[in-house]
Design an enzyme around this catalytic site. Structure first.
Site, short mmCIF file in Angstrom:
data_model
loop_
_atom_site.label_atom_id
_atom_site.label_comp_id
_atom_site.label_asym_id
_atom_site.label_seq_id
_atom_site.Cartn_x
_atom_site.Cartn_y
_atom_site.Cartn_z
CB CYS A 30 -0.91 -0.05 1.23
SG CYS A 30 -1.76 1.49 1.60
CB CYS A 33 0.25 1.91 4.07
SG CYS A 33 -1.44 1.34 3.90
#
Length: 105
Positions: A30, A33
């Site tokens: 991600c 993230c």
């Protein structure tokens, strides 16, 4: 240093405590993230009354499934087994708002 939750039992123990816990639900793949992760880690020193932990949704599927994670990053605050608040997305300002709010509990 932000601790990585390593088991479902560890997750249950942490969220059922009487201290506020904020969990960063993330994944290694991600991109957002990775951008917000350092901000989350840096905030730990500003909020000593909050326990900061991370859950890799791929490594801890049972936790992610129980919580109902649909997108990453998701930040959820717990105290005494109850979900207090949450935000979805890599927005440092929103994360700070969440931390300020739950820090007062």
């Amino acid at each position: 240093m932000v601790k990585e939750i390593e088991s479902y039992d560890e997750f249950k123990t942490l969220i059922n405590g009487d201290k506020v816990v904020v969990i960063d639900f993330w994944a290694t793949w991600c991109g957002p993230c990775k951008l917000i992760g350092p901000h989350f880690a840096k905030a730990e020193s500003k909020f000593p009354n909050i326990t900061f932990v991370k859950v890799d949704v791929d490594a801890q599927e049972q936790v992610a499934q129980e919580v109902g994670i649909r997108s990453m990053p998701t930040f959820i605050a717990y105290k005494n087994g109850e979900k207090i608040d949450s935000i979805v997305g890599a927005a440092p300002a929103k994360l700070n708002e969440l931390l300020e709010k739950v820090n007062a509990l």
